[in-house]
Each structure stands twice: as C-alpha cells, then as structure tokens.
Scaffold this motif. Structure first.
Motif, PDB file in Angstrom:
ATOM      1  N   ASN A 170       0.841  -1.202   0.000  1.00 40.28           N
ATOM      2  CA  ASN A 170       0.000   0.000   0.000  1.00 40.28           C
ATOM      3  C   ASN A 170       0.869   1.242   0.000  1.00 40.28           C
ATOM      4  OD1 ASN A 170      -2.630   1.423   0.400  1.00 40.28           O
ATOM      5  ND2 ASN A 170      -1.620   2.083   2.289  1.00 40.28           N
ATOM      6  N   GLY A 186       0.658   4.609   1.141  1.00 44.50           N
ATOM      7  CA  GLY A 186      -0.264   5.287   2.053  1.00 44.50           C
ATOM      8  C   GLY A 186      -0.242   6.792   1.942  1.00 44.50           C
ATOM      9  N   ARG A 202       3.488   0.615   2.970  1.00 38.38           N
ATOM     10  CA  ARG A 202       3.450  -0.555   3.856  1.00 38.38           C
ATOM     11  C   ARG A 202       3.382  -1.779   2.966  1.00 38.38           C
ATOM     12  NH1 ARG A 202      -0.527  -4.400   5.210  1.00 38.38           N
ATOM     13  NH2 ARG A 202      -0.769  -4.908   7.431  1.00 38.38           N
ATOM     14  N   THR A 262     -11.129   4.999   1.378  1.00 38.87           N
ATOM     15  CA  THR A 262     -10.094   4.560   2.296  1.00 38.87           C
ATOM     16  C   THR A 262     -10.371   3.139   2.777  1.00 38.87           C
ATOM     17  OG1 THR A 262      -8.815   5.211   4.234  1.00 38.87           O
ATOM     18  CG2 THR A 262     -11.199   5.482   4.376  1.00 38.87           C
ATOM     19  N   ALA A 263      -9.313   2.470   3.173  1.00 45.37           N
ATOM     20  CA  ALA A 263      -9.412   1.116   3.730  1.00 45.37           C
ATOM     21  C   ALA A 263      -8.102   0.861   4.454  1.00 45.37           C
ATOM     22  CB  ALA A 263      -9.604   0.083   2.622  1.00 45.37           C
ATOM     23  N   HIS A 264      -8.123  -0.098   5.384  1.00 41.23           N
ATOM     24  CA  HIS A 264      -6.859  -0.459   6.005  1.00 41.23           C
ATOM     25  C   HIS A 264      -5.999  -1.166   4.965  1.00 41.23           C
ATOM     26  CE1 HIS A 264      -3.950  -2.520   8.629  1.00 41.23           C
ATOM     27  NE2 HIS A 264      -4.152  -1.478   9.412  1.00 41.23           N
ATOM     28  N   ALA A 265      -4.687  -0.926   5.059  1.00 40.89           N
ATOM     29  CA  ALA A 265      -3.762  -1.523   4.092  1.00 40.89           C
ATOM     30  C   ALA A 265      -3.860  -3.040   4.084  1.00 40.89           C
ATOM     31  CB  ALA A 265      -2.334  -1.092   4.418  1.00 40.89           C
ATOM     32  N   VAL A 277      -6.440  -4.749   3.998  1.00 38.88           N
ATOM     33  CA  VAL A 277      -7.463  -5.132   3.017  1.00 38.88           C
ATOM     34  C   VAL A 277      -7.503  -4.047   1.941  1.00 38.88           C
ATOM     35  CG1 VAL A 277      -8.893  -6.607   4.471  1.00 38.88           C
ATOM     36  CG2 VAL A 277      -9.224  -4.137   4.545  1.00 38.88           C
ATOM     37  N   ALA A 278      -6.293  -3.649   1.515  1.00 37.33           N
ATOM     38  CA  ALA A 278      -6.180  -2.518   0.584  1.00 37.33           C
ATOM     39  C   ALA A 278      -6.971  -2.761  -0.693  1.00 37.33           C
ATOM     40  CB  ALA A 278      -4.706  -2.270   0.256  1.00 37.33           C
ATOM     41  N   HIS A 279      -7.131  -4.015  -1.073  1.00 38.39           N
ATOM     42  CA  HIS A 279      -7.859  -4.293  -2.314  1.00 38.39           C
ATOM     43  C   HIS A 279      -9.338  -3.944  -2.192  1.00 38.39           C
ATOM     44  CE1 HIS A 279      -8.261  -7.807   0.220  1.00 38.39           C
ATOM     45  NE2 HIS A 279      -9.212  -8.284  -0.546  1.00 38.39           N
ATOM     46  N   GLN A 280      -9.799  -3.666  -0.980  1.00 44.32           N
ATOM     47  CA  GLN A 280     -11.186  -3.216  -0.796  1.00 44.32           C
ATOM     48  C   GLN A 280     -11.308  -1.705  -0.990  1.00 44.32           C
ATOM     49  OE1 GLN A 280     -13.655  -5.276  -0.160  1.00 44.32           O
ATOM     50  NE2 GLN A 280     -12.537  -7.137   0.352  1.00 44.32           N
ATOM     51  N   GLY A 302      -3.196  10.921   1.204  1.00 51.82           N
ATOM     52  CA  GLY A 302      -3.185   9.987   2.323  1.00 51.82           C
ATOM     53  C   GLY A 302      -2.656  10.590   3.599  1.00 51.82           C
ATOM     54  N   SER A 306      -0.334   2.772   6.516  1.00 47.62           N
ATOM     55  CA  SER A 306      -1.141   1.560   6.437  1.00 47.62           C
ATOM     56  C   SER A 306      -2.606   1.857   6.168  1.00 47.62           C
ATOM     57  CB  SER A 306      -0.982   0.734   7.713  1.00 47.62           C
ATOM     58  OG  SER A 306      -1.597   1.378   8.794  1.00 47.62           O
ATOM     59  N   THR A 307      -2.878   2.993   5.550  1.00 45.20           N
ATOM     60  CA  THR A 307      -4.237   3.308   5.130  1.00 45.20           C
ATOM     61  C   THR A 307      -4.229   3.595   3.633  1.00 45.20           C
ATOM     62  OG1 THR A 307      -4.560   4.396   7.267  1.00 45.20           O
ATOM     63  CG2 THR A 307      -6.230   4.790   5.587  1.00 45.20           C
ATOM     64  N   VAL A 308      -5.202   3.071   2.919  1.00 41.15           N
ATOM     65  CA  VAL A 308      -5.343   3.431   1.507  1.00 41.15           C
ATOM     66  C   VAL A 308      -5.756   4.906   1.449  1.00 41.15           C
ATOM     67  CG1 VAL A 308      -6.666   3.012  -0.599  1.00 41.15           C
ATOM     68  CG2 VAL A 308      -5.994   1.087   0.871  1.00 41.15           C
ATOM     69  N   PRO A 309      -5.015   5.740   0.694  1.00 34.89           N
ATOM     70  CA  PRO A 309      -5.321   7.176   0.682  1.00 34.89           C
ATOM     71  C   PRO A 309      -6.753   7.441   0.226  1.00 34.89           C
ATOM     72  CG  PRO A 309      -3.205   6.769  -0.372  1.00 34.89           C
ATOM     73  CD  PRO A 309      -3.850   5.421  -0.141  1.00 34.89           C
TER      74      PRO A 309
END
Lengths: 466, 466
Positions: A301, A303, A323, B248-251, B253-256, B308, B312-315
C-alpha cells in the motif's frame, strides 16, 4: 489491535459489516466440573460489575504513550483480585538493541506494564492472558456521537474509544479471573494477567518488554477483538519511505526545474505494479478467511505521498510512505529487495532519476510474520473452549495485520488471539458487544480451567470486594 | 517582489546567476540642469546615510502580515523629508468585494500603507514611487550565513531578508527624494512616495487598497529588484486546487479500497501534458527576455501533491495545488476551462473517477496579466533615465510572475518596474548590490526631475536632518 496505526484516525473497517460477524450468545454446552460450573455462574451473576469496570476503564484516556493512569487503575484491580502484582519495564538500551523493536517517540518511564500472577499450586501448565491498555487517538471529537472517553451503552453495545480495541478484552480477562477465584479454583500452573502498553505503536515497551524481562509461560492468549475466528497467524509487515529528489525552481521558470512530483509518477506506478504482481503470486488460504480478505493475502500500500511545498514552486522533493505485507515463508530481506528493485527499475527509465536515484528507507513499523502451529494443544484447547461456549466451531484464520502475538512466536510461546465482537476500531463511535465480552470471559474461564488444571478442592463461592 | 510565495522559503532563482545580470556603475552621462546636477551630487555625497537607512530597515522583521513596525519607521522617515504623510487602509468589505482581491489571513488593521506626498508647485505630471515593505519569511535560520534580520555588508553587497526584495528599492526612493529636496527641487506635479504592505501575498491591502482609496497619479514606478530590464508586463497567474477522492481502507485489506493517490496519477499526467501543450502554443517574445525565460512564456506548475495520511491506510484523498500563467490576450475564463477540461478528460478515462469526478477549485493567488504600452512617454522617459545612468540602453522585458503593477494597469495608470540588482530573493542569504541601489536612486532622481518638472528656481543645497 494490530498497531500499525498509531496516527490514524479512520475506521479500519477490518472486521467487515456487523452482519458478517456471526451471532452472539449461541447455545452453551453443559460443563460437568463443579468448580467450572460455579465460575461460569459467578461470571454471569456478576456481569453487571464487569460492565461497570469496562465503563471505568474506557473513561480513562490511555492514548498510546500516556498509559500511566490506566495502568495504576489496572494494578489496583489486580491487587483486589489477590494476584501477585509487579510493574515491568526494561532499559531503553536493551529494547532498542532488540531486532524486533519498533522505534517510538516515548520511553517506558511512567508507563509500566502491569503483571499479575496467580501462582500455580502444582506442576500444571502456565498461561498468560494478555491485553493491551493503550488506545489510538480518538480523532476529531465532532465525528463521535458521544464523547470518546465518556462511554455510553446503547442496546447491547458499549461505545467509546478502546471499547473493542481492547478494553473489552482486558475486562473479560479480569472477569474470568474474578469468577475463577470466586469459584474456589486453584490453578495448577501459573495464571498470569499481562496488562501491556504500546501495542498500537508496535509493542516494544509492552509485550516485547515483558517477555524479554522473563515473564513467560507455556501458552498465551491475547483477547484482541477478533470474534469470527481463532487467530493463529498474521503477515510480516514493513513500512518504507521512498524519497525522490527533483530540482526546485520558481513556477515562472518551471522549465528550468525538475519536478519531483512528475518524477515520482513512474515510481508510484512501478510499486502499484509490484502490488498486483505480489497479490497474484502469494496466497495462503488461512490468510483469506477473515471478512474482506478473500482473494488477497498480501498487499503493498502506498499510504502517503507528499510533494512540494508551494503552488508556485517546482517540487524539489517527493516522499512516498508505504506498507508492505508478506506471508510466513518469505524472507524480510527478499521483500525489501523486491521493493528496492522496483524503484530502481523505474528510476533507470528516467534520465533524471538515473542520475539522482530515489532512496528507499525502511523505518517505522517492522514486524515479522507469525504462524501458530494449528495442531498445538493450545489451539485444540481453545477450539474446544470456544465451541463449548458458542455452540458451534469457531474456525481458525490468520489476521491481516501485525499483532503482539509475533513476540510470543519469536520466543517459542504458543499463542492464540480471540476476543469480543466490536466495530469502528480506530474510528469514531467504536463499540463492543457486551454479550460477546461475557461470552469471551466465559471462554477464558473454560480455557484457564482446562489449560492450567484445578489443583484445589471444591470450595464455597466467596465473593470479594473489587 | 512578485508575491505568489508568501509561504515559500526557497530561492526563486529567478534572476539567474549574478554574472548574467550586467555590470553596475557603467559610465554616467553628464546632465545639464543645475538642480538635477546638485541632486545627483547630494545623493552620492550622502549615500553613506542611505546605507544606514537600509541597514535599519532590514533589521526590522516585516514579514507579510506584521508590517506595523516598519511602517511606523517609514512614516517617521517621510515626515523628516517634509512630505505630507497619511496612513491609508480600506474597509475589509470594500477590498473583499473587489474582483482583483486575493484572500489573505490578515486584516489591514495595524498595518497601514504609508503615503508621503510632495505636493506639486504647478500643473506638472504627477508620479507615484511605489515600494512594498513586507518580506517573505526567512525560512530556517541555519541556512543563513548571518541572521536574516541583522544585515551584514560584505564587499558591495548588503545581506539580509528583504535587502533586495525590496527594501533596497524602498531606500532608493527615500534617497532620491532626499537628494531632490536637498538640491532645492520643486516638483511641478505631485511626487508621491507609496510605501505599501502585503505585496508578497497579492497586494490587496497594499497597492490595491491605496489606488482604490484614490491615491493615483499620471504614472507609477515600482522599484522591485529587476535590474537587467525595464519591466513593462507580466503574465496572468492563477492558483488552483484539484481534489481527488478515493475510498479509504486499512492496508491489510487494501484491495477493498480505491487509492486516491493512484487515481491522481492520470490527472497529474494530463496537467503535465497541458503544460507542454500550452508552452508550445503560447509565446510572446517580450516574456522570454529575462534570464532563464528563453523558450517558455507560460507555465502550468503542479506545486504540491498531498495524498493519504498514514502508511497503512489506503489514501482516501489526494489534493494537488497548481499555478498556471497566461499571456495578455488570453481570457482568464478560457484558461480555467482548459485546466478543467484536462482534469475531466483524465477522469473520464477512469471508471472510479467517472463516478467520483475530481473537483477543481480556483483559490489563492489570482492576478490578471499586465502589459504596459512601450510607446508611452513614461516608458520612453525611464529608458532615457536608465540609459543616462547606466551608460547603455536597458532593454524592456516582461516579468514572469505577478507584480503590484497589474493594479496600476487595471486603473489605467502607466507603470514601469525597475530596481536594484539582488540575489536569493525568497531564499537564504538574500543580498542587494549597494552600487545598484545608488544607481537606482540616481535614476529615480532623473526620472522625477524629468517627469514632474522643476517648478522652482535654482537654490542653494540645504541639508536637513533625517
């Protein structure tokens, strides 16, 4: 829960929508042991006191780095349970030198770990029940329905920062120990309540410090809010920074400059391509069981990207923070090399970057993968305890982000992570399902009873002040 | 000088290397008018006092927004010259409603413009000599050789924040008026010293406020540090922001998620392509005469990108800040439409951005192009004055960034910009060449004498305290 986000204020959305997380309070299998039976009854009877404790604990702001107050409260709770309590912290130099340490802006001073030991009466197996007391910052207050540190109960849910992550799990341990004590249980092996700091920032001054200080056992259970599965693994996670240098110039003569932003585009694209490529190449079924994880075991990712500092200046620098996660079996060095090779290949295609190669730095979070052997007796015991409590099997899975469990793994301590049902962890209106806290506490009663064994004789229930 | 950079701390590098800027102190043509002759002599004789004034002025931190102290000092200087002094500021509501206003975080309170009038004795032409007193922030002190507000003279150069931009030009006006006074000059038309605030942030509370308040004249000279050429034009400049929303999504589950950073890449590339295209399509020879400008009359610069907030967060958001310049003849609306069309075309090629179109906002700096008719008598007069002083023609050119001159242009006041030789404006170790300050002051003596005319009789030189 899963740190890596000490500065983040958005919901992780990791557990998926509530509907996907399974029902609470399924049928409960009968137990046959009288002590266990009394403990479960005591737990149910006194669950009101448990909710009060959870309210008290959530009301204490214990944002990572400021855990002193909540740990003093925790110490008092453990002393009232009659545990042998000690405060545990290590020298900064010892921690800093450890290969698993994550650099953080705080020292351990004034924020000890608190360890309460219920000494085993015989030669039974010892067990650590681990919970972290720190919480991530609440973020903008206006996004909360109620104040994050003034817990509110609505229906079956208690709302507040840390309710799920993981004061709900902490209080479940407290309730389980209290019920076992009330039931006259005498553990044959040491039963250790490990109340730790700093999990959200990597656990260096927390679980790592405790284990390095010699607080160890034959097994560890961490009550992070993972409700749908018994968690027995997580990926390795590394943070990295890519720094791209351009040549600044005033926008009025922008053609004299070299934009670090424009030069960063092929680097961004190369890393996005590496993410897709790794996502296809690396799969492990265990890592795609949690809600939302299907189809993807690893992620790279990007970020953040910060380029330039003023609209009328050609950006002289662009910095990407990323990350990358990797599965057990991959080597950290190989993962780093893949990222560095992708950046170098992108740079090689640019005349400017060929002469001014971007720098890749590995800093911030760094945790190795963790994988608990599912055939270990601890896992089988927890599967039984959870099934007995939930009335249906709770499947195994790997989490998708790093946990303190990796420190146990590195030291050869078997570990399972299982906890209450919650939502909005790291986001606004975080909540925990109180029924699931009770279910967890009952599961811990069963687990401690089974794992450590009961060395004592059946005794009368004896309430104690708390 | 050329504002647009109130927050920037790097060198503009706009004037190119010192070697390219022409020699100082070339041969000086003899004058025939006795008053003019005495004024030039007085100026040279008293130049030590001028340097002291420049040292005093540079020592006063007058970062944009905090010009109160330096303007009190300026007022005292003007009163000592015997000028009729007034403080000029306008109602915020009047300024805010003006189409040329730039929004700034300060009000005009406590930081007036100071206008000193030497009333004309007859019906001669009036002249405004304009200089701004504000400076850009000094940036990191450690990048300065000496303290930015403790001026140091080394060789012919005086170093300090604002030395060139534009306290050198301010002091040259002061020295010219003082010398003319000493020589017994009596202007036939009003000679107005306009000491203004806020040029670096767009000039709304400064030159614009003065002109709107009715302080006008038949011509204006601004002594910005433009030494190689007489400047008679500059481009229109607009700042803009493009906001790209992702999910945004947590890295883990970045594909979400949908990365706003990755979605911003085609937008960045489309705007870079528009820059190249406009750079080829729009040329005006006058705009490619200043050092470093050859081959490019207009620019679209992407100055910043912020995407972002955590590794560890998808921007969830990416914001681009840019600056676009355009030539006289282009319409502001058409320029905006080009940028918006480029962004829309890039968005149209992305499934996500088609449904979540980026927003383009026009905020911050906004200034129309300025082009002074080179055949105007003011320009011819300044060409003569500069040639007389420098011993060689000083060619005309357009600047590449916005100046307060545009406000004069909008109100039909002829204007020329010409000033001392300096370097590192907006950067560390800013300096001004003291010989060029003297040369400028002498040129202003000639210009005021020629433009306003001398209504008085030859008189004895009369020194006055200052």
């Amino acid at each position: 829960m899963a740190g890596e986000r000490e500065g983040d204020r958005r919901s992780r959305e990791r557990l998926g929508p509530p509907a996907a997380r399974g029902a609470v309070g399924a049928g409960q299998e009968m137990t046959t042991d009288a002590t266990l039976e009394r403990a479960l009854e005591a737990l149910d009877r006194e669950f009101g006191a448990t909710v009060v404790r959870l309210q008290q604990m959530v009301a204490i702001d214990s944002t990572t780095g400021t855990e002193g107050e909540v740990q003093a409260w925790a110490r008092h709770r453990m002393e009232q349970l009659g545990l042998e309590v000690e405060e545990v912290q290590l020298e900064e130099s010892v921690l800093a030198a450890h290969p698993s340490a994550v650099v953080v802006p705080w020292s351990g001073k004034g924020r000890p770990n608190v360890v309460g030991r219920w000494r085993g009466a015989a030669a039974g197996r010892s067990l650590i029940l681990n919970a972290h007391v720190d919480v991530v910052p609440p973020g903008p207050l206006e996004s909360w329905t109620a104040h994050p540190f003034r817990p509110v109960i609505r229906g079956e849910r208690l709302y507040g920062r840390g309710a799920a992550d993981m004061k709900g799990g902490w209080v479940a341990i407290w309730a389980a120990l209290r019920a076992l004590r009330a039931a006259g249980f005498e553990p044959a092996g040491d039963l250790i309540f490990m109340s730790v700091v700093e999990e959200e920032a990597g656990g260096t001054h927390g679980t790592l410090a405790c284990l390095l200080a010699g607080i160890r056992a034959d097994a560890m259970i961490i009550t992070e809010p993972l409700w749908t599965h018994l968690v027995v693994g997580h990926p390795g996670v590394l943070y990295f920074t890519v720094r791209i240098i351009g040549r600044t110039a005033h926008a009025a003569v922008a053609h004299q400059g070299v934009s670090a932003l424009l030069e960063s585009v092929p680097v961004v694209e190369a890393l996005a391509a590496l993410d897709r490529q790794r996502g296809e190449a690396h799969h492990m079924e265990l890592f795609e069981r949690l809600p939302g994880t299907a189809g993807r075991s690893v992620h790279l990712n990007l970020g953040t990207l910060r380029a330039g500092d003023w609209p009328s200046t050609v950006p002289g620098e662009a910095v990407i923070e990323g990350r990358i996660s990797y599965l057990p079996g991959e080597k950290e060095e190989a993962v780093r090399a893949e990222v560095e090779a992708a950046v170098a290949a992108a740079a090689g295609a640019s005349p400017w970057l060929s002469r001014h190669p971007p720098k890749v730095e590995w800093s911030g979070w760094r945790g190795r993968p963790w994988l608990q052997d599912p055939a270990h007796p601890l896992v089988e015991m927890m599967e039984e305890a959870a099934r007995a409590e939930r009335g249906a099997p709770v499947p195994l899975a790997a989490d998708t982000a790093g946990l303190d469990a990796r420190f146990a793994g590195e030291l050869g301590i078997p570990c399972v992570v299982y906890g209450p049902r919650g939502g909005n962890e790291h986001g606004a209106d975080e909540w925990v399902d109180l029924n699931s806290v009770r279910s967890l506490a009952r599961t811990l009663v069963r687990a401690a009873h089974r794992w450590c064994g009961n060395a004592g004789q059946p005794a009368e229930t004896k309430e104690e002040g708390s």
